[in-house]
Design a protein around this motif. Structure first.
Motif, PDB file in Angstrom:
ATOM      1  N   GLN A   1      -4.320 -23.955  12.911  1.00 52.49           N
ATOM      2  CA  GLN A   1      -3.445 -24.888  12.188  1.00 52.49           C
ATOM      3  C   GLN A   1      -2.858 -25.938  13.128  1.00 52.49           C
ATOM      4  O   GLN A   1      -2.787 -27.117  12.788  1.00 52.49           O
ATOM      5  N   ILE A   2      -2.475 -25.481  14.296  1.00 54.05           N
ATOM      6  CA  ILE A   2      -1.899 -26.433  15.264  1.00 54.05           C
ATOM      7  C   ILE A   2      -2.920 -27.526  15.564  1.00 54.05           C
ATOM      8  O   ILE A   2      -2.604 -28.716  15.586  1.00 54.05           O
ATOM      9  N   ARG A   3      -4.161 -27.113  15.730  1.00 51.72           N
ATOM     10  CA  ARG A   3      -5.232 -28.076  16.002  1.00 51.72           C
ATOM     11  C   ARG A   3      -5.364 -29.057  14.829  1.00 51.72           C
ATOM     12  O   ARG A   3      -5.468 -30.262  15.024  1.00 51.72           O
ATOM     13  N   GLU A   4      -5.350 -28.508  13.641  1.00 54.38           N
ATOM     14  CA  GLU A   4      -5.482 -29.316  12.434  1.00 54.38           C
ATOM     15  C   GLU A   4      -4.337 -30.339  12.313  1.00 54.38           C
ATOM     16  O   GLU A   4      -4.549 -31.501  12.024  1.00 54.38           O
ATOM     17  N   TYR A   5      -3.123 -29.854  12.536  1.00 55.71           N
ATOM     18  CA  TYR A   5      -1.934 -30.712  12.433  1.00 55.71           C
ATOM     19  C   TYR A   5      -1.895 -31.786  13.523  1.00 55.71           C
ATOM     20  O   TYR A   5      -1.191 -32.775  13.378  1.00 55.71           O
TER      21      TYR A   5
ATOM     22  N   PRO B   1      -3.154 -40.050  13.096  1.00 57.38           N
ATOM     23  CA  PRO B   1      -1.918 -39.475  13.632  1.00 57.38           C
ATOM     24  C   PRO B   1      -1.759 -38.019  13.210  1.00 57.38           C
ATOM     25  O   PRO B   1      -2.346 -37.590  12.212  1.00 57.38           O
ATOM     26  N   GLY B   2      -0.952 -37.271  13.969  1.00 56.88           N
ATOM     27  CA  GLY B   2      -0.718 -35.872  13.615  1.00 56.88           C
ATOM     28  C   GLY B   2       0.366 -35.741  12.548  1.00 56.88           C
ATOM     29  O   GLY B   2       0.953 -36.732  12.112  1.00 56.88           O
ATOM     30  N   LYS B   3       0.541 -34.498  12.111  1.00 57.44           N
ATOM     31  CA  LYS B   3       1.561 -34.198  11.099  1.00 57.44           C
ATOM     32  C   LYS B   3       2.589 -33.262  11.730  1.00 57.44           C
ATOM     33  O   LYS B   3       2.217 -32.395  12.516  1.00 57.44           O
ATOM     34  N   ASP B   4       3.836 -33.411  11.343  1.00 56.80           N
ATOM     35  CA  ASP B   4       4.861 -32.502  11.866  1.00 56.80           C
ATOM     36  C   ASP B   4       4.612 -31.072  11.401  1.00 56.80           C
ATOM     37  O   ASP B   4       4.244 -30.839  10.246  1.00 56.80           O
TER      38      ASP B   4
ATOM     39  N   THR C   1       2.127 -27.517  23.350  1.00 57.11           N
ATOM     40  CA  THR C   1       2.588 -26.140  23.577  1.00 57.11           C
ATOM     41  C   THR C   1       3.029 -26.011  25.028  1.00 57.11           C
ATOM     42  O   THR C   1       2.323 -26.470  25.939  1.00 57.11           O
ATOM     43  N   ILE C   2       4.174 -25.415  25.250  1.00 63.50           N
ATOM     44  CA  ILE C   2       4.616 -25.224  26.641  1.00 63.50           C
ATOM     45  C   ILE C   2       4.759 -23.743  27.028  1.00 63.50           C
ATOM     46  O   ILE C   2       4.807 -23.411  28.198  1.00 63.50           O
ATOM     47  N   TYR C   3       4.824 -22.864  26.046  1.00 68.90           N
ATOM     48  CA  TYR C   3       4.836 -21.421  26.341  1.00 68.90           C
ATOM     49  C   TYR C   3       4.013 -20.705  25.293  1.00 68.90           C
ATOM     50  O   TYR C   3       4.030 -21.079  24.118  1.00 68.90           O
TER      51      TYR C   3
END
Ligand code: ATP
Ligand code: MG
Length: 583
Positions: free
Chosen positions: A146-150, A157-160, A207-209
């Motif tokens: 999902q993160i990839r999709e968003y 542009p991406g989605k929040d 993503t940072i963690y």
């Protein structure tokens, strides 16, 4: 006699602060020089080499090592080594140890500045908490897909994320519980809250963690969340007081993120990231991901297989640290990707070994030669020069007797044009010994192959020179059969058949281009007796054949094993090739 190059020793490391470097100009040096001039960072220069301990170092890393350490040395600064150990699933202490010994072997000393990103895990965690408190980071519970999709694409542009509006309190609570091990891998991640519509994909809430429930080779089971490269790298640089963070070009688009994180956290030290083009080398691959495949799938004997572009492979093959440093200086530093010709590296190796490697005589494919008019029981000790490039290396004695070995390919029964070596009725010089003339050929009755030659020698040509000024066109290397030592020699060719196996333009796997003939083992070679005590790792020039290194893994007192480091330029081979082409 022993070769000049001993088994790699940590004592050989050069302290760069004591070494003078005069490398050619490059754009990174210019940036640093301007910063120093402008008293930026109070005129301080501090660089670092940040390997990830997930493989052995290769020649590309050597470029980065040389660049970082020599820039620091040039400006009276310091260079750290920092293990970027944030991905415990792929990392291992074996790699940590090999990297340390490789950096030292190349010739650099980090003094007391050996660090690990894992040393900063507590601090990095605190920084992450700070970002959450400032509303600059949030816990996201979308799946990886999902993160990839968003995220969107370069054109879209991406989605929040629906979790973006989570409150600071909820984020702090979830992040704390992520750390405490309450969730499975992938259930949540911590993301920076930046801009999902940024034209730079790296800035779309990276993503940072992440949760990784695996033990770490240094922190054990203390952590089950690990920081991502983009978060840990800039902060580790900052913690160490790095002034110039030099990295390869693929991180150019990560620079805004590098700066964003440091800006949000308002740190004291904000290093400048500078990118340069990574080294690509023809006929090989320089990616740990690919090299690890070759090792694990058994295409090579290990990370230190002499065909590998790794530092340990090159060391085992007989390359010297000097030649590697020299190569890294010569290729320079650029802002555009290119492929450097492997021939340049080989040139640097040859150039260095030519000055320093002792000459010896060794016959790879022996052909027996009986000198009919030489007394059967006589042995003469003839003088041979150890290195014509360096008279201080002196001379040695080489035994000569009635039965000798010469190289099988130095004799032709029916010599083609321009073949100036031995043939029936022809006279040639045996290096440092005598002129000999071929008077007879004995053949194996069954195979028809030449089994033995009969020759006569001219006693008036001792040392290899005729008093009457008679000239011969060929000079051959040889060994006395009774005195020779038996050895195994491994001849190496390029690991890949095509110049750019990494290109994969046609979609083919890089391994399809592996050269099936990259290793040729020659047994029953005959080498001169002075090599009986040759130390593992020492390099010699076998006259007329190339440079050979005593294998440091497989060689023993019982079986001498040599790796061919690099060939000499062989004019005959060129002529022969040309003739074959004309045919
Ligand atoms: P690989 O692509 O081989 O997996 P990497 O970049 O993941 O390499 P790291 O251990 O992260 O390997 O690299 C340590 C340092 O060496 C980094 O600063 C990286 O930019 C640099 N480096 C890696 N490969 C090259 C190369 N081919 N040329 C120059 N520098 C390199
Ligand atoms: Mg990397």
């Amino acid at each position: 006699m022993t070769g000049f190059l001993k088994r790699p020793s940590e004592k050989n490391a050069v302290n760069v602060t004591a070494t003078k470097f005069t490398p050619p100009p490059n754009f990174i040096r210019n940036i640093i020089a301007e910063d120093v001039e402008a008293k930026k960072n109070n005129g301080r220069v501090h660089t670092r080499f940040p390997p990830e301990p997930n493989g052995y170092l290769h020649i590309g890393h050597a470029k980065s090592i040389c660049l970082n350490f020599s820039l620091a040395a040039e400006f009276g600064g310091l260079c750290n080594v920092r293990f970027d150990d944030t991905n415990p699933t792929k990392e291992d202490v074996e790699y940590v140890e090999s990297i340390k010994s490789d950096v030292r072997w190349i010739g650099f000393d980090w003094g007391d500045r050996l660090f690990y990103t894992s040393d900063y895990f507590d601090q990095l965690y605190e920084y992450a908490v700070q970002l959450i408190k400032d509303g600059k980071a949030y816990v996201c519970s979308l799946s990886a897909d999902q993160i990839r999709e968003y995220r969107g694409t370069l054109t879209k542009p991406g989605k929040d994320s629906p979790y973006r509006p989570r409150s600071v309190e909820e984020n702090l609570d979830l992040f704390e519980r992520m750390r405490a091990g309450e969730f499975e891998d992938g259930a949540h991640v911590l993301r920076a809250k930046i801009d999902m519509t940024s034209p730079n994909l790296n800035m779309r809430d990276p993503t940072i963690y992440r949760i990784r429930k695996v033990d770490h080779h240094r922190t054990g089971s203390k952590w089950c969340i690990y920081p991502m490269y983009d978060f840990s790298h800039c902060l580790s640089d900052s913690i160490e007081g790095i002034t110039h963070s030099i990295c390869t070009l693929e991180f150019e688009d990560n620079r805004p993120l590098y700066d964003w994180i440091l800006d949000q956290l308002n740190v004291d030290c904000h290093p400048q990231q500078i990118e340069f083009a990574r080294l690509n080398l023809s006929y090989t691959v320089l990616s740990k991901r690919k090299l690890v495949q070759l090792v694990e799938q058994g295409d090579v004997s290990g990370w230190d297989d002499p065909r590998m572009p790794t530092i340990s492979g090159m060391r085992r093959r007989g390359y010297t640290p000097e030649s590697i440093r020299n190569f890294c200086e010569r290729i320079g530093v650029a802002k555009r990707d290119s492929i450097v010709d492997m021939a340049l590296l080989e040139y640097c190796v040859r150039e260095d070994l030519n000055k320093r490697a002792p000459r010896v005589m060794g016959v790879l494919r022996p052909l027996r030669v009986v000198i009919d008019n030489y007394p059967e029981d006589q042995v003469e000790e003839l003088d041979a020069i150890n290195n014509p490039e360096d008279p201080s290396m002196g001379t040695r004695k080489v035994p000569f007797s009635q039965v000798l070995y010469i190289e099988r390919e130095d004799f032709r029964e029916d010599p083609p044009k321009k073949f100036f070596r031995l043939a029936p009725g022809r006279e040639v010089r045996l290096r440092y010994a005598y002129y000999i003339t071929c008077v007879g050929v004995v053949k194996d009755e069954q195979t028809g192959e030449v089994a033995e030659l009969h020759c006569t020698y001219d006693p008036e040509t001792r040392g290899g020179w005729s008093k009457d000024g008679r000239k011969v066109r060929g000079t051959l290397h040889w060994v006395s059969a009774a005195h020779s030592l038996e050895a195994e020699v491994r001849l190496y060719d390029r690991l890949f058949e095509i110049a750019n196996p990494d290109g994969e333009k046609d979609g083919a796997d890089f391994k399809t281009y592996l050269n099936p003939n990259s290793l040729q083992v020659v047994t029953s070679c005959a080498i001169e007796p002075s090599l009986s005590h040759a130390e593992p790792g020492s390099v010699y020039q076998f006259e007329r054949l190339g440079y050979f290194c005593v294998d440091s893994v497989d060689s023993s007192d019982k079986t001498l094993m040599f790796n061919r480091t690099v060939t000499l330029r062989d004019s005959w081979a060129k002529i022969e090739k040309k003739e074959q082409k004309q045919k």
